[in-house]
Design an enzyme around this catalytic site. Structure first.
Site, PDB file in Angstrom:
ATOM      1  N   LYS A 179       0.837  -1.199   0.000  1.00 44.27           N
ATOM      2  CA  LYS A 179       0.000   0.000   0.000  1.00 44.27           C
ATOM      3  C   LYS A 179       0.875   1.253   0.000  1.00 44.27           C
ATOM      4  O   LYS A 179       1.672   1.472   0.929  1.00 44.27           O
ATOM      5  CB  LYS A 179      -0.929   0.012   1.221  1.00 44.27           C
ATOM      6  CG  LYS A 179      -1.688  -1.299   1.445  1.00 44.27           C
ATOM      7  CD  LYS A 179      -2.499  -1.734   0.244  1.00 44.27           C
ATOM      8  CE  LYS A 179      -3.014  -3.154   0.406  1.00 44.27           C
ATOM      9  NZ  LYS A 179      -3.646  -3.700  -0.801  1.00 44.27           N
ATOM     10  N   LYS A 221     -13.509  -8.795  -5.488  1.00 42.90           N
ATOM     11  CA  LYS A 221     -13.772  -9.072  -4.075  1.00 42.90           C
ATOM     12  C   LYS A 221     -15.243  -9.461  -3.928  1.00 42.90           C
ATOM     13  O   LYS A 221     -16.144  -8.680  -4.247  1.00 42.90           O
ATOM     14  CB  LYS A 221     -13.432  -7.853  -3.217  1.00 42.90           C
ATOM     15  CG  LYS A 221     -11.927  -7.561  -3.162  1.00 42.90           C
ATOM     16  CD  LYS A 221     -11.612  -6.457  -2.182  1.00 42.90           C
ATOM     17  CE  LYS A 221     -10.131  -6.386  -1.830  1.00 42.90           C
ATOM     18  NZ  LYS A 221      -9.281  -5.924  -2.917  1.00 42.90           N
ATOM     19  N   GLU A 277      -2.345  -0.492  -8.625  1.00 43.66           N
ATOM     20  CA  GLU A 277      -3.756  -0.781  -8.345  1.00 43.66           C
ATOM     21  C   GLU A 277      -4.481   0.476  -7.899  1.00 43.66           C
ATOM     22  O   GLU A 277      -4.009   1.199  -7.021  1.00 43.66           O
ATOM     23  CB  GLU A 277      -3.842  -1.867  -7.265  1.00 43.66           C
ATOM     24  CG  GLU A 277      -5.271  -2.291  -6.962  1.00 43.66           C
ATOM     25  CD  GLU A 277      -5.315  -3.597  -6.177  1.00 43.66           C
ATOM     26  OE1 GLU A 277      -4.441  -4.463  -6.394  1.00 43.66           O
ATOM     27  OE2 GLU A 277      -6.219  -3.743  -5.339  1.00 43.66           O
ATOM     28  N   ASP A 335      -9.838  -1.837  -8.548  1.00 47.52           N
ATOM     29  CA  ASP A 335     -10.335  -2.582  -7.389  1.00 47.52           C
ATOM     30  C   ASP A 335     -11.597  -1.901  -6.862  1.00 47.52           C
ATOM     31  O   ASP A 335     -12.719  -2.286  -7.168  1.00 47.52           O
ATOM     32  CB  ASP A 335      -9.218  -2.658  -6.339  1.00 47.52           C
ATOM     33  CG  ASP A 335      -9.504  -3.670  -5.240  1.00 47.52           C
ATOM     34  OD1 ASP A 335     -10.392  -4.515  -5.415  1.00 47.52           O
ATOM     35  OD2 ASP A 335      -8.829  -3.620  -4.186  1.00 47.52           O
ATOM     36  N   ASP A 346      -0.442  -0.746  -4.518  1.00 48.12           N
ATOM     37  CA  ASP A 346      -1.877  -0.479  -4.383  1.00 48.12           C
ATOM     38  C   ASP A 346      -2.052   0.901  -3.751  1.00 48.12           C
ATOM     39  O   ASP A 346      -1.669   1.121  -2.603  1.00 48.12           O
ATOM     40  CB  ASP A 346      -2.523  -1.564  -3.521  1.00 48.12           C
ATOM     41  CG  ASP A 346      -4.037  -1.449  -3.482  1.00 48.12           C
ATOM     42  OD1 ASP A 346      -4.587  -0.473  -4.032  1.00 48.12           O
ATOM     43  OD2 ASP A 346      -4.676  -2.332  -2.884  1.00 48.12           O
TER      44      ASP A 346
HETATM   45 MG    MG Z   1      -6.801  -3.003  -3.508  1.00 45.54          MG
END
Ligand code: MG
Length: 370
Positions: A166, A267, A220, A243, A195
């Protein structure tokens, strides 16, 4: 077969190591509020499902919202056949438009029932098991470049070979330093996802992405909206994963039409459950879009359901799968379900999801519909 009772439980899943930061420290979590349901039928078969948003600030979703929404649509499902999963989804959408993340738990429990009833694993119901392991990726909290390299090394020691790190904040120089340190530390092709959790404006995304060597680094969700990500797509060359922007099949169809991304994070909870996730999965397979297939969060129950979806997807269309429970202190079903084994896992060879919470109290009892 008819649904005769739906029982709802709440469980706090505390994150190991004291907590986790997404995107430049804006989003901190130390526990996840998860909702688990048991759907019981009149012929003795029952199923388990779970919906667990990743905290309250990541998506337009929160733990209490799952249970409030369920209170609206769950009574409408009593008397319905849980094996008819499209009909169950239509009934939930009719009773309460939107709030799709809250519907994932009941949808998951219905698939569990269908598997137990037909004596088939969930992955066989979803298209058929692809032999071989499901490759996992780690989830690396943001921090200083040095901290992040330490987190990655810890994940490597636990077998992970692909890492979702991240980054993303207002300090673009720091993000560039994070990206360059991680890229140098993980030179293997495809080993690194950066991400951003939608934290950058397009000009920031373009600056950082064009400063990092290596075309096999995936970026991402660089920006908040699809239009912003499209602007970034046109001026950069690394693969982009969408995402948080992908909630419905219409979102991925739009992203595909505009050629915004090469991959998505699929997800299960965010797209409203396995029934809807399967349709998005099939669209991505048809269009050549790779996927990270996982859930938004949750215990080994939600993780294992998502692993079944991954296990039934051809390997070329999969990138990696994340196991939320592998980051939690709380284990509601020790020894059961899909677990991290040196950076790989596989779907249990048991009917349905293959995680049975009978005889286990899966958290606090909250509600019952019958
Ligand atoms: Mg993500």
């Amino acid at each position: 077969m008819k649904i005769r009772q739906i029982s709802v439980y709440q469980v706090d899943l505390t994150l190991a190591g004291g907590g986790y930061y997404l995107s430049g420290g804006r989003l901190f979590f130390d526990r996840l509020d998860s909702t688990i349901v048991r759907v019981e039928t009149d012929d003795g078969v029952h199923g388990w499902g779970e919906s667990c948003p990743w905290g309250a600030t990541y998506l337009p979703a929160h733990g209490k919202g799952v249970r409030a929404a369920m209170d609206e649509f769950a009574p409408n499902l009593l008397g319905m056949d849980p094996r008819r999963t499209d009909r169950i989804n239509e009934a939930m959408d009719l009773a309460l438009p939107g709030h799709i993340y809250a519907k994932s738990a009941i949808d998951m429990a219905c698939w569990d029932i269908l598997g137990k009833y037909s004596d088939l694993t969930l992955c066989d119901l979803l298209g058929g098991r692809v032999e071989g392991p499901v490759i996992l990726h780690s989830s690396i909290s943001t921090g200083t470049p040095e901290q992040m390299l330490t987190y990655v090394d810890n994940a490597v020691s636990r077998g992970y070979r692909i890492h979702s790190c991240k980054i993303g904040g207002e300090d673009i120089a720091l993000d560039r330093a994070r990206a360059q340190a991680l890229a140098a530390h993980l030179p293997d092709a495809g080993a690194l996802t950066l991400d951003v959790n939608r934290a950058w404006l397009p000009d920031q995304a373009i600056q950082v992405m064009n400063a990092v060597e290596g075309r096999s680094i995936y970026f991402e969700q660089p920006c908040e909206t699809l239009d912003e990500c499209l602007q970034v797509r046109r001026l950069t060359s690394n693969p982009i994963i969408l995402d948080e922007n992908i909630h419905t099949i219409h979102d991925i169809a739009h992203a595909w039409r505009c050629r915004i991304c090469e991959a998505i994070g699929l997800k299960v909870g965010r797209v409203g459950g396995l029934t809807k996730a399967r349709k998005i999965r099939d669209f991505c397979v048809a269009m050549g879009i790779r996927m990270n297939i996982e859930d938004t969060g949750g215990s080994v129950l939600a993780d294992t359901a998502a692993v079944h979806l991954a296990q039934s997807t051809s390997t070329i269309h999969r990138r990696a799968t994340w196991l939320c429970h592998d980051m939690c202190d709380v284990d509601i079903a020790p020894g059961q379900g899909a677990r991290n084994a040196s950076g790989e896992t596989d779907a249990p060879d048991l009917p349905g999801i293959g995680v049975d919470l009978d005889g286990i109290e899966p958290g606090q009892w909250v509600a019952e519909y019958k």
